[in-house]
Scaffold this motif. Structure first.
Motif, PDB file in Angstrom:
ATOM      1  N   PRO A 247     -32.633  23.017  24.636  1.00 17.43           N
ATOM      2  CA  PRO A 247     -31.800  24.512  24.199  1.00 17.43           C
ATOM      3  C   PRO A 247     -32.368  24.906  22.967  1.00 17.43           C
ATOM      4  N   HIS A 248     -32.589  26.135  22.737  1.00 16.11           N
ATOM      5  CA  HIS A 248     -32.697  26.717  21.566  1.00 16.11           C
ATOM      6  C   HIS A 248     -31.618  26.412  20.555  1.00 16.11           C
ATOM      7  N   ALA A 249     -31.871  26.381  19.284  1.00 15.43           N
ATOM      8  CA  ALA A 249     -30.879  25.804  18.292  1.00 15.43           C
ATOM      9  C   ALA A 249     -29.512  26.523  18.239  1.00 15.43           C
ATOM     10  N   GLU A 250     -29.481  27.681  18.243  1.00 17.14           N
ATOM     11  CA  GLU A 250     -28.445  28.502  18.463  1.00 17.14           C
ATOM     12  C   GLU A 250     -27.580  28.463  19.632  1.00 17.14           C
ATOM     13  N   ASP A 251     -28.086  27.839  20.786  1.00 18.15           N
ATOM     14  CA  ASP A 251     -27.469  27.461  22.077  1.00 18.15           C
ATOM     15  C   ASP A 251     -27.015  26.053  21.884  1.00 18.15           C
ATOM     16  N   ALA A 252     -27.824  24.963  21.406  1.00 19.77           N
ATOM     17  CA  ALA A 252     -27.411  23.781  21.252  1.00 19.77           C
ATOM     18  C   ALA A 252     -26.345  23.405  20.398  1.00 19.77           C
ATOM     19  N   PHE A 253     -26.310  24.330  19.386  1.00 21.57           N
ATOM     20  CA  PHE A 253     -25.224  23.958  18.044  1.00 21.57           C
ATOM     21  C   PHE A 253     -24.389  25.027  17.974  1.00 21.57           C
ATOM     22  N   ALA A 254     -24.070  25.858  19.146  1.00 20.54           N
ATOM     23  CA  ALA A 254     -23.133  26.969  19.093  1.00 20.54           C
ATOM     24  C   ALA A 254     -21.856  26.810  18.564  1.00 20.54           C
ATOM     25  N   ARG A 255     -21.345  25.539  18.781  1.00 20.53           N
ATOM     26  CA  ARG A 255     -19.980  25.250  18.372  1.00 20.53           C
ATOM     27  C   ARG A 255     -19.801  25.130  16.843  1.00 20.53           C
ATOM     28  N   GLU A 256     -21.124  24.516  16.490  1.00 15.84           N
ATOM     29  CA  GLU A 256     -21.113  24.284  14.790  1.00 15.84           C
ATOM     30  C   GLU A 256     -21.205  25.646  14.154  1.00 15.84           C
ATOM     31  N   LEU A 257     -21.901  26.385  14.639  1.00 15.70           N
ATOM     32  CA  LEU A 257     -22.312  27.859  14.133  1.00 15.70           C
ATOM     33  C   LEU A 257     -20.841  28.556  14.217  1.00 15.70           C
ATOM     34  N   ALA A 258     -20.406  28.511  15.414  1.00  6.66           N
ATOM     35  CA  ALA A 258     -19.339  29.273  15.294  1.00  6.66           C
ATOM     36  C   ALA A 258     -18.016  28.952  14.365  1.00  6.66           C
ATOM     37  N   ALA A 259     -17.986  27.438  14.192  1.00  7.11           N
ATOM     38  CA  ALA A 259     -17.068  26.907  13.150  1.00  7.11           C
ATOM     39  C   ALA A 259     -17.390  27.219  11.864  1.00  7.11           C
ATOM     40  N   LEU A 260     -18.746  27.366  11.593  1.00  3.11           N
ATOM     41  CA  LEU A 260     -18.878  27.573  10.235  1.00  3.11           C
ATOM     42  C   LEU A 260     -18.743  29.048   9.814  1.00  3.11           C
ATOM     43  N   ALA A 261     -18.978  29.930  11.029  1.00  3.76           N
ATOM     44  CA  ALA A 261     -18.627  31.259  10.648  1.00  3.76           C
ATOM     45  C   ALA A 261     -17.242  31.521  10.424  1.00  3.76           C
ATOM     46  N   ALA A 262     -16.206  31.033  11.273  1.00  4.81           N
ATOM     47  CA  ALA A 262     -14.868  31.289  10.912  1.00  4.81           C
ATOM     48  C   ALA A 262     -14.715  30.542   9.463  1.00  4.81           C
TER      49      ALA A 262
END
Length: 379
Positions: A26-41
């Motif tokens: 998976p692309h990084a933005e898919d594989a680590f979507a949860r982490e990216l969303a938590a960081l954005a929040a």
């Protein structure tokens, strides 16, 4: 990596959507979507135009950390914090970023994760080769429409770089020094003027805020298609070093192998840390041309023996142990992989390997089983 270098451990598949779950890689933005969303929040710091995260959050995504809500962000790069901070800061300016280093120092990995964290899309990619045409960086044409209606916007096929300019995204160019020099130089106007002329239409595409470019290049490619001084001035160069210590390299290999094992759904194997340490030791000694204790000088093979290659050797060894062994990673599972990584030049490297096996491996305490495995695959 260590340190000083970088390879990316992490939880592949963490938060991935349906497509990411089915994708082999998976692309990084898919594989680590949860982490990216938590960081954005959790991210309340200023963000440059069109950035998904602030520079602080991008660095945290790369280096790892624990957020106020308890979310653990896994490190994607294990290395000096300042290297990541300089790279992220560069992307927030009007200068492009060049990640430079020997093969296997995770340049592509870091490039992908930077683009995923900054723009939420790491797929605007140009893969550099000796055959990369100028159209891959500028634009091409749909020849059916071109012949039917002549030059028009509808007939134009934008490159990933053109799309990134128009949308304020991060573009990536891999292996820049493998691209012919005249094609490389098509980036000069893009990076200096932030403009891409389309003379056939009498138009131009101007980069909107948020656009930048990450390029990677190998030290070993110097002299192939060296960057012109004009193009090099458009980049801020960040050198990604090899792991500084054996412990750092072992940690990188262990993390990445665990991630790959989950991604490939390899059967669980018993702890292989002992063999991972052995693989790393062999690679480092041959790479450095001296044993770990500094007492014996060694010949170095023609290959790079990078951390990425060590990861590959161990991952393959785990697959062998799981499918054809008893589930325990043993010397016989990694010996053939090490031989394949070391012996690239059958004539010269074979001599280097035999000397190492007979003068170092044979005499080392606790390595008798590994010596036998190496003799088996070398014979």
């Amino acid at each position: 990596m260590p340190e000083n270098t970088a390879t990316g451990p992490g939880n592949a598949g963490d938060g991935a959507g349906n497509a990411g779950g089915e994708a082999l890689r998976p692309h990084a933005e898919d594989a680590f979507a949860r982490e990216l969303a938590a960081l954005a929040a959790a991210d309340d710091r200023p963000r440059p135009a069109r950035w998904r995260l602030s520079p602080w959050a991008v660095s945290t995504y790369l280096l790892g950390g624990t957020l106020p809500d308890g979310t653990v962000v896994t490190p994607k790069y294990v290395g000096p914090r300042r290297i990541v901070e300089v790279a992220v800061t560069t992307l927030a300016t009007d200068r492009a970023l060049l990640l430079l280093g020997v093969p296997g120092t995770a340049k592509t990995w870091v490039s992908e994760h930077l683009a995923a964290a900054v723009s939420g899309d790491s797929t605007l990619l140009v893969q550099g080769t000796a055959g990369t045409p100028e159209e891959a960086i500028r634009y091409g044409w749909n020849y059916a429409q071109l012949l039917a209606n002549g030059p028009s916007r509808a007939a134009l096929v934008p490159s990933p770089v053109m799309r990134a300019m128009a949308e304020g995204m991060t573009a990536r160019v891999e292996e820049l020094t493998r691209i012919p020099a005249d094609v490389q130089d098509s980036l000069i106007t893009i990076l200096s003027e932030k403009t891409l002329p389309i003379p056939e239409l009498g138009e131009e595409v101007q980069a909107v805020r948020g656009f930048n470019l990450i390029a990677t290049a190998n030290d070993r490619d110097r002299g192939v298609n060296d960057l012109s001084s004009a193009l090099r001035r458009r980049f801020n160069t960040v050198v990604l070093p090899l792991p500084a210590t054996p412990e750092a390299e072992v940690d990188i290999v262990t993390r990445r192998v665990a991630e790959l094992g989950r991604s490939l759904h390899l059967p669980d194997t018993a702890d292989g840390l002992h063999e991972i340490r052995r693989v790393v030791t062999v690679f480092r000694e041959l790479r450095d041309g001296v044993t770990a204790d500094g007492r014996t000088k060694l010949k170095s093979p023609s290959g790079t023996l990078s951390t990425a290659e060590a990861i590959s050797v161990v991952t393959n060894g785990i697959a062998l142990a799981a499918h054809f062994g008893d589930g325990v990673l043993r010397p016989g599972d990694v010996a053939a992989g090490i031989l394949g990584a070391v012996v690239r030049d059958p004539a010269a490297d074979q001599v280097v390997w035999r000397e190492y096996v007979e003068t170092v491996v044979r005499e080392r305490d606790g390595w008798k089983d590994f010596y036998r495995a190496c003799r088996e695959v070398t014979a």
